[in-house]
Design a protein around this motif. Structure first.
Motif, PDB file in Angstrom:
ATOM      1  N   PRO A 157       0.695  -1.176  -0.044  1.00 47.21           N
ATOM      2  CA  PRO A 157      -0.005   0.177  -0.132  1.00 47.21           C
ATOM      3  C   PRO A 157       0.960   1.394  -0.051  1.00 47.21           C
ATOM      4  CG  PRO A 157      -0.676  -1.646   1.698  1.00 47.21           C
ATOM      5  CD  PRO A 157       0.358  -2.110   1.180  1.00 47.21           C
ATOM      6  N   TYR A 158       2.069   1.115   0.193  1.00 47.88           N
ATOM      7  CA  TYR A 158       3.160   2.303   0.425  1.00 47.88           C
ATOM      8  C   TYR A 158       4.287   2.087  -0.256  1.00 47.88           C
ATOM      9  CZ  TYR A 158       4.270   6.701   3.142  1.00 47.88           C
ATOM     10  OH  TYR A 158       4.336   8.018   3.506  1.00 47.88           O
ATOM     11  N   TYR A 159       4.094   1.996  -1.566  1.00 45.01           N
ATOM     12  CA  TYR A 159       5.287   1.727  -2.543  1.00 45.01           C
ATOM     13  C   TYR A 159       6.134   2.862  -2.559  1.00 45.01           C
ATOM     14  CZ  TYR A 159       7.780  -0.025  -6.639  1.00 45.01           C
ATOM     15  OH  TYR A 159       8.878  -0.610  -7.492  1.00 45.01           O
ATOM     16  N   GLY A 160       7.141   2.972  -1.762  1.00 47.80           N
ATOM     17  CA  GLY A 160       8.469   3.803  -1.938  1.00 47.80           C
ATOM     18  C   GLY A 160       9.421   3.515  -0.831  1.00 47.80           C
ATOM     19  N   GLY A 161      10.527   3.921  -1.049  1.00 52.20           N
ATOM     20  CA  GLY A 161      11.684   3.849  -0.025  1.00 52.20           C
ATOM     21  C   GLY A 161      11.964   2.515   0.199  1.00 52.20           C
ATOM     22  N   CYS A 215       2.280  -7.935  -8.657  1.00 53.65           N
ATOM     23  CA  CYS A 215       2.197  -6.843  -7.635  1.00 53.65           C
ATOM     24  C   CYS A 215       0.970  -6.036  -7.697  1.00 53.65           C
ATOM     25  CB  CYS A 215       3.344  -5.923  -7.623  1.00 53.65           C
ATOM     26  SG  CYS A 215       5.099  -6.833  -7.392  1.00 53.65           S
ATOM     27  N   VAL A 216       0.210  -5.422  -6.489  1.00 54.06           N
ATOM     28  CA  VAL A 216      -0.820  -4.648  -6.332  1.00 54.06           C
ATOM     29  C   VAL A 216      -0.138  -3.374  -5.597  1.00 54.06           C
ATOM     30  CG1 VAL A 216      -3.012  -3.886  -5.588  1.00 54.06           C
ATOM     31  CG2 VAL A 216      -2.506  -6.128  -6.806  1.00 54.06           C
ATOM     32  N   THR A 217      -0.005  -2.097  -6.022  1.00 50.84           N
ATOM     33  CA  THR A 217       0.659  -1.083  -5.251  1.00 50.84           C
ATOM     34  C   THR A 217      -0.158   0.308  -5.178  1.00 50.84           C
ATOM     35  OG1 THR A 217       2.262  -0.167  -6.861  1.00 50.84           O
ATOM     36  CG2 THR A 217       3.085  -1.986  -5.495  1.00 50.84           C
ATOM     37  N   HIS A 218       0.134   0.925  -4.385  1.00 46.39           N
ATOM     38  CA  HIS A 218      -0.391   2.436  -4.133  1.00 46.39           C
ATOM     39  C   HIS A 218       1.051   3.136  -3.763  1.00 46.39           C
ATOM     40  CE1 HIS A 218      -4.451   1.477  -4.681  1.00 46.39           C
ATOM     41  NE2 HIS A 218      -4.873   1.820  -3.536  1.00 46.39           N
ATOM     42  N   PRO A 219       0.912   4.256  -4.301  1.00 48.76           N
ATOM     43  CA  PRO A 219       2.163   5.334  -3.913  1.00 48.76           C
ATOM     44  C   PRO A 219       2.381   5.588  -2.454  1.00 48.76           C
ATOM     45  CG  PRO A 219       0.639   6.302  -5.716  1.00 48.76           C
ATOM     46  CD  PRO A 219      -0.068   5.305  -5.001  1.00 48.76           C
ATOM     47  N   ASP A 220       3.568   5.958  -1.943  1.00 46.77           N
ATOM     48  CA  ASP A 220       4.021   6.134  -0.877  1.00 46.77           C
ATOM     49  C   ASP A 220       3.542   7.664  -0.479  1.00 46.77           C
ATOM     50  OD1 ASP A 220       6.052   7.334  -2.495  1.00 46.77           O
ATOM     51  OD2 ASP A 220       7.466   7.183  -1.000  1.00 46.77           O
ATOM     52  N   TRP A 244      -0.232   8.236   3.984  1.00 43.82           N
ATOM     53  CA  TRP A 244      -0.309   7.095   5.205  1.00 43.82           C
ATOM     54  C   TRP A 244      -1.393   6.926   5.838  1.00 43.82           C
ATOM     55  CZ3 TRP A 244      -0.331   6.523  10.389  1.00 43.82           C
ATOM     56  CH2 TRP A 244      -0.095   7.520  11.138  1.00 43.82           C
ATOM     57  N   ARG A 245      -2.030   7.805   6.549  1.00 43.59           N
ATOM     58  CA  ARG A 245      -3.229   7.596   7.172  1.00 43.59           C
ATOM     59  C   ARG A 245      -4.514   7.397   6.367  1.00 43.59           C
ATOM     60  NH1 ARG A 245      -0.389  12.094   9.125  1.00 43.59           N
ATOM     61  NH2 ARG A 245       0.060  12.303  11.431  1.00 43.59           N
ATOM     62  N   TRP A 246      -4.554   7.831   5.077  1.00 41.65           N
ATOM     63  CA  TRP A 246      -5.426   7.310   4.212  1.00 41.65           C
ATOM     64  C   TRP A 246      -5.375   6.037   3.905  1.00 41.65           C
ATOM     65  CZ3 TRP A 246     -10.360   7.561   3.260  1.00 41.65           C
ATOM     66  CH2 TRP A 246     -10.803   6.896   1.866  1.00 41.65           C
ATOM     67  N   ARG A 247      -4.096   5.603   3.659  1.00 42.44           N
ATOM     68  CA  ARG A 247      -3.778   4.014   3.325  1.00 42.44           C
ATOM     69  C   ARG A 247      -4.255   3.152   4.206  1.00 42.44           C
ATOM     70  NH1 ARG A 247      -3.198   6.451  -0.590  1.00 42.44           N
ATOM     71  NH2 ARG A 247      -1.530   6.665  -2.016  1.00 42.44           N
ATOM     72  N   SER A 272       1.929  -6.001   2.830  1.00 42.91           N
ATOM     73  CA  SER A 272       2.559  -5.156   3.723  1.00 42.91           C
ATOM     74  C   SER A 272       1.530  -4.396   4.545  1.00 42.91           C
ATOM     75  CB  SER A 272       3.364  -4.017   2.813  1.00 42.91           C
ATOM     76  OG  SER A 272       4.177  -3.339   3.565  1.00 42.91           O
ATOM     77  N   SER A 273       2.137  -4.021   5.658  1.00 46.84           N
ATOM     78  CA  SER A 273       1.349  -3.649   6.778  1.00 46.84           C
ATOM     79  C   SER A 273       0.631  -2.298   6.720  1.00 46.84           C
ATOM     80  CB  SER A 273       2.173  -3.550   8.124  1.00 46.84           C
ATOM     81  OG  SER A 273       3.152  -2.913   8.061  1.00 46.84           O
ATOM     82  N   MET A 274       0.855  -1.412   5.808  1.00 43.22           N
ATOM     83  CA  MET A 274       0.001  -0.269   5.722  1.00 43.22           C
ATOM     84  C   MET A 274      -1.217  -0.198   5.014  1.00 43.22           C
ATOM     85  SD  MET A 274       1.120   2.876   6.865  1.00 43.22           S
ATOM     86  CE  MET A 274       2.893   3.050   6.431  1.00 43.22           C
ATOM     87  N   VAL A 275      -2.074  -1.132   5.618  1.00 46.56           N
ATOM     88  CA  VAL A 275      -3.460  -1.187   5.215  1.00 46.56           C
ATOM     89  C   VAL A 275      -4.249  -2.050   6.164  1.00 46.56           C
ATOM     90  CG1 VAL A 275      -3.042  -3.622   3.964  1.00 46.56           C
ATOM     91  CG2 VAL A 275      -4.749  -1.714   3.149  1.00 46.56           C
ATOM     92  N   ASP A 276      -5.361  -1.776   6.359  1.00 44.18           N
ATOM     93  CA  ASP A 276      -6.254  -2.840   7.279  1.00 44.18           C
ATOM     94  C   ASP A 276      -6.500  -4.106   6.356  1.00 44.18           C
ATOM     95  OD1 ASP A 276      -8.222  -3.940   8.553  1.00 44.18           O
ATOM     96  OD2 ASP A 276      -9.697  -2.215   8.750  1.00 44.18           O
ATOM     97  N   LEU A 277      -5.800  -5.130   6.811  1.00 38.92           N
ATOM     98  CA  LEU A 277      -5.790  -6.281   6.144  1.00 38.92           C
ATOM     99  C   LEU A 277      -7.257  -7.018   6.298  1.00 38.92           C
ATOM    100  CD1 LEU A 277      -4.250  -8.644   4.576  1.00 38.92           C
ATOM    101  CD2 LEU A 277      -3.755  -9.443   6.907  1.00 38.92           C
ATOM    102  N   SER A 278      -7.786  -6.784   7.421  1.00 35.85           N
ATOM    103  CA  SER A 278      -9.049  -7.650   7.663  1.00 35.85           C
ATOM    104  C   SER A 278     -10.024  -6.763   6.610  1.00 35.85           C
ATOM    105  CB  SER A 278      -9.735  -7.454   9.076  1.00 35.85           C
ATOM    106  OG  SER A 278      -9.602  -5.742   9.517  1.00 35.85           O
ATOM    107  N   ALA A 279      -9.968  -5.675   6.515  1.00 34.64           N
ATOM    108  CA  ALA A 279     -11.168  -4.924   5.479  1.00 34.64           C
ATOM    109  C   ALA A 279     -10.782  -5.467   3.975  1.00 34.64           C
ATOM    110  CB  ALA A 279     -11.007  -3.384   5.416  1.00 34.64           C
TER     111      ALA A 279
END
Length: 367
Positions: free
Chosen positions: A6-10, A29-34, A37-40, A68-75
């Motif tokens: 969810p936070y593809y950068g760095g 791969c499925v990604t969103h930009p870095d 982070w709160r919205w991710r 990767s952990s920058m997402v609500d995995l349960s949702a």
């Protein structure tokens, strides 16, 4: 395998790229930009789920999801249940919101920590980039969950912990030379994100103090700047002028050249769950001047703790001694170049591929 970032950068992007480049498995791969982070964490599951559905339509059956952990995995799992069915799912924690230090003036917000907790519950396995992070998270969980007004989840902590393991991040080290004493004037490297948790204030004050003492050195201050006004670092540049040989974010090729020139790498981080930039510098042959906390005692093998790690408040004294006795300190840290090779992707990918297969076999169908 589906790899969701969810936070593809760095460092997150380096992790994704390393797995995709080196793994023997077919990776989608499925990604969103870095950014944001709160919205991710709040809403990224929705759009990542939509992209996941599109990806599965294109590539067909998925055997495992590594998320990767920058997402609500349960949702995300709830939104993809008809597409992915009940495939094995691994949560990878680069960091977590239970242990992230709060900026001065900010209030603690448990919203994102609870999101992390739901993700832990939803995963079949949870992989941490260091044991330091794993221990810190499970030490923090009871006080977080104890705040519940009723139906506390504390009884689930033990069961969740059984599904965890430490899987370090792989690092691209093949272009690093591992040589010692490269510059006539010692070159100090600080190569971390320019944010409060990396403690740039102590870095800047230490460098300026040693400059005032007329100790000979040059300094490279490089990394991603996430602040509008990194005033303490700007002060170093203004006061030291040409002695600041690099300043700001560098393209990869320029960064590799700098790593191969650096004599000393320093850190004063208040928060570090792994430390890719330090591993890179050590693999290039830099002498470490690192605090004896965070993930550093885990990255640095025990025989080198005395020579590589300093106690809080002793950065200036240790760095002064290293600069004045560079050859001596270089000999005391001999061997760290070779020790860092265990983190190279050419080595780490065997661990990843083996674990991917074992998770599929345990929780899903066979390859």
């Amino acid at each position: 395998m589906l790899l969701v970032e969810p936070y593809y950068g760095g460092s997150h992007a380096s992790w994704v790229d390393g797995i995709k480049k080196h793994s023997k498995h077919k990776i989608t791969c499925v990604t969103h930009p870095d950014s944001y982070w709160r919205w991710r964490l709040r809403g990224g599951a929705v759009t990542l789920a939509e992209e996941t559905k599109a990806a599965v339509t294109t590539v067909g059956k998925i055997d495992l999801a590594l998320v990767s952990s920058m997402v609500d995995l349960s949702a995300w799992l709830g939104l993809t249940r008809k597409t992915l069915k009940d495939i094995p799912t691994v949560l990878y924690l680069h960091e977590n919101q239970l242990n992230y230090p709060v900026k001065p003036g900010e209030k603690i917000n448990d919203e994102f920590a609870i999101t992390n907790w739901r993700s832990l519950l939803a995963a079949d396995e949870i992989w941490f980039n260091s044991d330091f992070q794993r221990q810190a998270l499970f030490q923090a969980l009871p006080s977080l969950l104890h705040k519940a007004p009723d139906f506390s989840h504390e009884y689930l902590i033990t069961e969740v912990k059984k599904r965890t393991r430490v899987v370090p991040v792989g690092v691209e080290l093949q272009d690093l030379q591992g040589s010692k004493r490269k510059e006539e004037i010692p070159l100090i490297l600080w190569n971390q994100r320019w944010d409060y948790d990396k403690n740039p204030e102590e870095i800047a004050s230490s460098i300026l103090q040693l400059a005032d003492e007329k100790i000979d050195f040059n300094i490279a201050l490089v990394g991603e700047n996430v602040r509008n006004n990194p005033h303490e670092l700007l002060e170093v540049r203004d006061q030291l002028g040409e002695r600041v040989v690099e300043f700001g974010f560098l393209p990869r090729d320029d960064y590799l050249r700098l790593l191969n020139k650096a004599d000393v790498v320093i850190s004063a981080a208040k928060h570090e769950f792994f430390g890719i930039s330090v591993v890179e510098a050590l693999a290039a042959g830099a002498i470490p001047v690192l605090p004896n906390h965070q993930s550093y005692p885990e990255i640095i093998p025990e025989p080198w703790h005395t020579s590589a790690l300093y106690t809080p408040g002793e950065l200036v004294d240790r760095l002064r001694d290293v600069l004045l006795n560079l050859d001596t300190w270089s000999s005391t840290t001999e061997g760290l170049v070779q020790e860092m090779q265990k983190y190279d992707w050419s080595v780490m990918i065997d661990t990843y591929d083996s674990l991917i297969e074992s998770v599929i076999n345990e929780y899903g169908h066979n390859l």
